[in-house]
Design an enzyme around this catalytic site. Sequence first.
Site, PDB file in Angstrom:
ATOM      1  CG  HIS A  23      43.581 -50.325 -33.705  1.00 52.55           C
ATOM      2  ND1 HIS A  23      42.358 -50.057 -33.352  1.00 52.55           N
ATOM      3  CD2 HIS A  23      44.401 -48.994 -33.209  1.00 52.55           C
ATOM      4  CE1 HIS A  23      42.257 -48.759 -32.850  1.00 52.55           C
ATOM      5  NE2 HIS A  23      43.298 -48.088 -32.671  1.00 52.55           N
ATOM      6  CG  LEU A  24      49.407 -54.820 -30.382  1.00 51.43           C
ATOM      7  CD1 LEU A  24      48.916 -54.713 -28.843  1.00 51.43           C
ATOM      8  CD2 LEU A  24      50.028 -56.370 -30.629  1.00 51.43           C
TER       9      LEU A  24
END
Length: 355
Positions: free
Chosen positions: A263-264
């Site tokens: 996840h960014l």
Amino acid sequence: MMRVCWLVRQDIQQQRIKLPHLETVVIGRSPETKITDKKCSRQQVQLKAECNKGYVKVKQVGVNPTSIDSVIIGKNQEMKLQPGQVLHMVNELYPYIIEFEEEAKSSGLETHRKRKRSAGSNSIEGDAAQETEPMTEQELETTDASQYPLPPKKGKDASAKKARESLGHWSQGLKISMQDPKMQVYKDEQVVVIKDKYPKARYHWLVLPWASISSLKAVTSEHLELLQHMHTVGEKVISDFAGCSKLRFRLGYHAIPSMSHVHLHVISQDFDSPCLKNKKHWNSFNTEYFLESKAIIKMVQEAGRVTVQDESSELLKLPLRCHECQQLLPSIPQLKEHLRKHWAKPQINKPKTVD
């Protein structure tokens, strides 16, 4: 009737190691495991099966990292391995799961084994069937301010137990949150953007791919276009929901995330949030522990993979330092008070919501 536990290798068929109830079993590089990698110690992990409780205690003994669902255990630290979770013996390699079986002897004839459940499923339903375990202090050290469900208090009420079981293991929380329409602010065929459940700033979103990618170490050159798309979407969300603000933003990944799904982070640099509570929270976003999105993209372009330094967790222990002027502060309350002079003065528009 007696329960037994088996450690089952996922990338090699028919490799099953029996873990007797409450007996310590040492596993590592050996003819039994067929692991010849010298980065794996001969005594990499100690395993102790709690057959009656349905989990295995895993203690990392070797120097190089052992992980459960991409969460690094840490040398001389211990975590619980539950059915449905994947144990990687070292450096995200050599995957194992556990299976519990029931052995019943009928009239002295032969032993009948009944497998309680298959632990090979990676589905959300499979993960959710497991009882949530509270996070240990070591697990909290690398938490990245994300979406794990909080376990209800233990009680005798059967409905409370059922509720706990439905939540799933905390490290799988992102997989649950990304499916929740109330958490989503944007989605397309490749990614979904959700609000961080415990934001560390006024604006804090997570960009997640629909494709199952456990961690940065699993990223290859085949994921390059996806990483670029995630970055583009992150910039779009900033424009759509915070375009009128004068806040700066950073897009990046935690070196060692606690949550099992790439996840960014898209986070504003005010860090004005009651959820930012300790040094580890601060340092996870304001040291080299936070890996810039563009740097990750460049790394994959040039090397075809992402390299994370093994000593990254030590960065979480650094002194508190203002990210704007580099002044050292002795505590989080004093840091927060100091940050006020750096905040943008215009009123910040409240983010839009999506029905």
